[in-house]
Motif scaffolding. Structure first.
Motif, PDB file in Angstrom:
ATOM      1  N   ALA A 155       0.831  -1.206   0.000  1.00  0.00           N
ATOM      2  CA  ALA A 155       0.000   0.000   0.000  1.00  0.00           C
ATOM      3  C   ALA A 155       0.864   1.254   0.000  1.00  0.00           C
ATOM      4  O   ALA A 155       0.565   2.230  -0.699  1.00  0.00           O
ATOM      5  CB  ALA A 155      -0.931  -0.004   1.212  1.00  0.00           C
ATOM      6  N   GLU A 156       1.947   1.221   0.752  1.00  0.00           N
ATOM      7  CA  GLU A 156       2.829   2.393   0.866  1.00  0.00           C
ATOM      8  C   GLU A 156       3.545   2.711  -0.446  1.00  0.00           C
ATOM      9  O   GLU A 156       3.804   3.882  -0.753  1.00  0.00           O
ATOM     10  CB  GLU A 156       3.875   2.153   1.961  1.00  0.00           C
ATOM     11  N   VAL A 157       3.878   1.673  -1.213  1.00  0.00           N
ATOM     12  CA  VAL A 157       4.684   1.903  -2.423  1.00  0.00           C
ATOM     13  C   VAL A 157       3.841   1.965  -3.696  1.00  0.00           C
ATOM     14  O   VAL A 157       4.373   1.958  -4.801  1.00  0.00           O
ATOM     15  CB  VAL A 157       5.797   0.834  -2.567  1.00  0.00           C
ATOM     16  N   GLY A 158       2.530   2.068  -3.544  1.00  0.00           N
ATOM     17  CA  GLY A 158       1.697   2.426  -4.685  1.00  0.00           C
ATOM     18  C   GLY A 158       1.251   1.315  -5.607  1.00  0.00           C
ATOM     19  O   GLY A 158       1.199   1.523  -6.819  1.00  0.00           O
ATOM     20  N   VAL A 159       0.921   0.143  -5.059  1.00  0.00           N
ATOM     21  CA  VAL A 159       0.297  -0.866  -5.914  1.00  0.00           C
ATOM     22  C   VAL A 159      -1.129  -0.434  -6.239  1.00  0.00           C
ATOM     23  O   VAL A 159      -1.748   0.350  -5.516  1.00  0.00           O
ATOM     24  CB  VAL A 159       0.285  -2.264  -5.246  1.00  0.00           C
ATOM     25  N   ASP A 160      -1.664  -0.957  -7.329  1.00  0.00           N
ATOM     26  CA  ASP A 160      -3.055  -0.688  -7.692  1.00  0.00           C
ATOM     27  C   ASP A 160      -4.006  -1.678  -7.028  1.00  0.00           C
ATOM     28  O   ASP A 160      -5.185  -1.366  -6.826  1.00  0.00           O
ATOM     29  CB  ASP A 160      -3.228  -0.751  -9.212  1.00  0.00           C
ATOM     30  N   LEU A 161      -3.502  -2.862  -6.717  1.00  0.00           N
ATOM     31  CA  LEU A 161      -4.275  -3.896  -6.044  1.00  0.00           C
ATOM     32  C   LEU A 161      -3.314  -4.931  -5.490  1.00  0.00           C
ATOM     33  O   LEU A 161      -2.115  -4.916  -5.810  1.00  0.00           O
ATOM     34  CB  LEU A 161      -5.266  -4.568  -6.993  1.00  0.00           C
ATOM     35  N   VAL A 162      -3.829  -5.835  -4.665  1.00  0.00           N
ATOM     36  CA  VAL A 162      -3.067  -7.013  -4.267  1.00  0.00           C
ATOM     37  C   VAL A 162      -3.826  -8.244  -4.749  1.00  0.00           C
ATOM     38  O   VAL A 162      -5.061  -8.255  -4.776  1.00  0.00           O
ATOM     39  CB  VAL A 162      -2.837  -7.092  -2.732  1.00  0.00           C
ATOM     40  N   THR A 163      -3.083  -9.251  -5.159  1.00  0.00           N
ATOM     41  CA  THR A 163      -3.685 -10.489  -5.647  1.00  0.00           C
ATOM     42  C   THR A 163      -3.121 -11.656  -4.844  1.00  0.00           C
ATOM     43  O   THR A 163      -1.910 -11.872  -4.832  1.00  0.00           O
ATOM     44  CB  THR A 163      -3.392 -10.723  -7.139  1.00  0.00           C
ATOM     45  N   ALA A 164      -4.000 -12.366  -4.175  1.00  0.00           N
ATOM     46  CA  ALA A 164      -3.604 -13.539  -3.397  1.00  0.00           C
ATOM     47  C   ALA A 164      -3.667 -14.761  -4.301  1.00  0.00           C
ATOM     48  O   ALA A 164      -4.745 -15.166  -4.736  1.00  0.00           O
ATOM     49  CB  ALA A 164      -4.512 -13.717  -2.190  1.00  0.00           C
ATOM     50  N   ILE A 165      -2.510 -15.324  -4.587  1.00  0.00           N
ATOM     51  CA  ILE A 165      -2.375 -16.422  -5.555  1.00  0.00           C
ATOM     52  C   ILE A 165      -2.282 -17.762  -4.822  1.00  0.00           C
ATOM     53  O   ILE A 165      -1.655 -17.872  -3.783  1.00  0.00           O
ATOM     54  CB  ILE A 165      -1.109 -16.212  -6.416  1.00  0.00           C
ATOM     55  N   THR A 166      -2.885 -18.784  -5.424  1.00  0.00           N
ATOM     56  CA  THR A 166      -2.925 -20.153  -4.880  1.00  0.00           C
ATOM     57  C   THR A 166      -3.439 -20.195  -3.445  1.00  0.00           C
ATOM     58  O   THR A 166      -2.847 -20.819  -2.574  1.00  0.00           O
ATOM     59  CB  THR A 166      -1.564 -20.897  -4.966  1.00  0.00           C
ATOM     60  N   MET A 167      -4.561 -19.550  -3.217  1.00  0.00           N
ATOM     61  CA  MET A 167      -5.228 -19.697  -1.923  1.00  0.00           C
ATOM     62  C   MET A 167      -5.865 -21.084  -1.859  1.00  0.00           C
ATOM     63  O   MET A 167      -6.619 -21.470  -2.758  1.00  0.00           O
ATOM     64  CB  MET A 167      -6.285 -18.617  -1.738  1.00  0.00           C
ATOM     65  N   THR A 168      -5.562 -21.808  -0.797  1.00  0.00           N
ATOM     66  CA  THR A 168      -6.027 -23.191  -0.672  1.00  0.00           C
ATOM     67  C   THR A 168      -7.228 -23.340   0.248  1.00  0.00           C
ATOM     68  O   THR A 168      -7.820 -24.414   0.315  1.00  0.00           O
ATOM     69  CB  THR A 168      -4.905 -24.079  -0.122  1.00  0.00           C
ATOM     70  N   ASN A 169      -7.579 -22.253   0.975  1.00  0.00           N
ATOM     71  CA  ASN A 169      -8.661 -22.364   1.948  1.00  0.00           C
ATOM     72  C   ASN A 169      -9.336 -21.009   2.140  1.00  0.00           C
ATOM     73  O   ASN A 169      -8.743 -19.962   1.888  1.00  0.00           O
ATOM     74  CB  ASN A 169      -8.135 -22.901   3.285  1.00  0.00           C
ATOM     75  N   THR A 170     -10.573 -21.044   2.591  1.00  0.00           N
ATOM     76  CA  THR A 170     -11.351 -19.810   2.707  1.00  0.00           C
ATOM     77  C   THR A 170     -10.857 -18.920   3.837  1.00  0.00           C
ATOM     78  O   THR A 170     -10.876 -17.687   3.706  1.00  0.00           O
ATOM     79  CB  THR A 170     -12.841 -20.124   2.920  1.00  0.00           C
ATOM     80  N   ASN A 171     -10.404 -19.491   4.947  1.00  0.00           N
ATOM     81  CA  ASN A 171      -9.976 -18.659   6.071  1.00  0.00           C
ATOM     82  C   ASN A 171      -8.835 -17.722   5.685  1.00  0.00           C
ATOM     83  O   ASN A 171      -8.830 -16.547   6.049  1.00  0.00           O
ATOM     84  CB  ASN A 171      -9.543 -19.534   7.249  1.00  0.00           C
ATOM     85  N   VAL A 188      -7.810  -9.086  -4.830  1.00  0.00           N
ATOM     86  CA  VAL A 188      -8.294 -10.154  -5.702  1.00  0.00           C
ATOM     87  C   VAL A 188      -7.873 -11.472  -5.072  1.00  0.00           C
ATOM     88  O   VAL A 188      -6.745 -11.603  -4.589  1.00  0.00           O
ATOM     89  CB  VAL A 188      -7.702 -10.019  -7.122  1.00  0.00           C
ATOM     90  N   ILE A 189      -8.777 -12.438  -5.056  1.00  0.00           N
ATOM     91  CA  ILE A 189      -8.496 -13.750  -4.479  1.00  0.00           C
ATOM     92  C   ILE A 189      -8.496 -14.788  -5.588  1.00  0.00           C
ATOM     93  O   ILE A 189      -9.478 -14.933  -6.326  1.00  0.00           O
ATOM     94  CB  ILE A 189      -9.550 -14.139  -3.424  1.00  0.00           C
ATOM     95  N   SER A 190      -7.387 -15.517  -5.696  1.00  0.00           N
ATOM     96  CA  SER A 190      -7.268 -16.584  -6.694  1.00  0.00           C
ATOM     97  C   SER A 190      -7.126 -17.918  -5.974  1.00  0.00           C
ATOM     98  O   SER A 190      -6.126 -18.173  -5.305  1.00  0.00           O
ATOM     99  CB  SER A 190      -6.059 -16.331  -7.600  1.00  0.00           C
ATOM    100  N   PHE A 191      -8.127 -18.751  -6.110  1.00  0.00           N
ATOM    101  CA  PHE A 191      -8.112 -20.068  -5.482  1.00  0.00           C
ATOM    102  C   PHE A 191      -7.449 -21.098  -6.403  1.00  0.00           C
ATOM    103  O   PHE A 191      -7.557 -21.007  -7.630  1.00  0.00           O
ATOM    104  CB  PHE A 191      -9.534 -20.552  -5.178  1.00  0.00           C
TER     105      PHE A 191
END
Length: 314
Positions: A155-171, A188-191
């Protein structure tokens, strides 16, 4: 806050490409050593940084040539506390590595972006554990605390978004989303799914998406699937409302299961032309899915075929 955070252009339609399987490409084609699959480790010196520049340029040029958007996904899948500790990084050194990863993407966007090919900077978040095995599942609160520092740096260095890659579980997906909400950054969540289209925990993809949305007030900008072949999940997609939350695909080149890939001694790069046609067929069924890239075993050849097939069908 960047202007793009207020409205991500990929939500407005048009094809946005991403890169391919960065770790497998750098290891098997580039001959580089990535301990623990940590591509960010290359940022330690100019030679490694140049390898990353070359990798991104090769993929971004496909988007530029075809007038597609491009999402610059940072090489930080492993740049979180537990993995950094395994690689000998202090907290401060890990923060600096995350900053360098995003600075590289800002440099590349300045160099490569055109009016026809807008470029989005995404801070990549990886799972605390293995990308194929959920292991000990954290609570959403634990996951939020674990991922908050890396997301805060992004957030501090100016991303436009964050994308969580290879999420294996909902928690963990809930925790990442809440950490991004607290930092004021779109998420963005990528399962990842197994050969039956279910998460490694056994949860249905539909149930996972709906659970994250319920717990976060529809927090993610959208959802994706990655690290699975289209044949593993095509049959679980239907016309129900939850599929409308799915905007992106980053498929594996191989039809093998995660267990088979773990035990493989050679890279299975599949068939780039066939993969492109499978993406085309998915786009024909679900034209709102417009963020297209690759995962394990894919490289620029696969992205080119995906682009050609989907642009022709658009």
């Amino acid at each position: 806050m960047t202007d793009l955070r207020r409205r991500l252009p990929q939500r407005g339609g048009g094809i946005f490409l991403t890169d391919a399987g960065i770790e497998t490409t750098l290891i098997f084609q580039g001959g580089l050593d990535l301990p623990h699959f940590a591509a960010f480790h290359l940022l330690r010196d100019e030679q490694g940084t140049q390898a990353l520049r070359d990798y991104y340029r090769r993929h971004a040029e496909i988007a530029r040539k075809n007038g597609a958007g491009f999402i610059l996904e940072s090489a930080t899948w492993r740049a979180s506390p537990d993995w950094g500790d395994k690689l000998g990084y202090s907290v401060a050194a890990l923060d600096e590595a995350n900053r360098k990863a995003i600075a590289l993407l800002h440099e590349l966007r300045t160099e490569l972006e055109t009016d026809r090919s807008p470029m989005i900077i995404s801070g990549c978040i990886g799972p605390r554990g293995d990308g194929y095995d959920p292991g000990k599942v954290m609570s959403p609160q634990e996951a939020q605390a674990y991922h908050a520092r890396q997301i805060g740096v992004f957030a501090e260095v100016g991303v436009d978004l964050v994308t969580a890659i290879t999420m294996t579980n909902t928690n963990e997906a809930i925790g990442v989303t809440r950490a991004a909400q607290a930092a004021g950054v779109p998420a963005v969540i990528s399962f990842t799914v197994e050969t039956d289209g279910r998460l490694p925990t056994g949860d249905r993809l539909q149930d996972a998406i709906e659970a994250v949305d319920r717990a976060t007030g529809n927090g993610p900008q959208y959802f994706m699937i990655n690290c699975a072949h289209p044949t593993h999940f095509t049959d679980v997609l239907d016309g129900e409302a939850w599929v409308q939350r799915l905007y992106g695909i980053r498929a594996n080149a191989s039809e093998c299961s995660h267990a088979e890939l773990d035990n493989a001694t050679e890279l299975d790069d599949g068939n780039p032309i066939e993969l492109g046609l499978q993406y085309r067929d998915l786009r024909r069924r679900f034209p709102h899915i417009n963020v297209l890239g690759g995962c394990c075993g894919t490289d620029h050849r696969h992205i080119e075929q995906i682009c050609m097939s989907c642009m022709e069908a658009a």
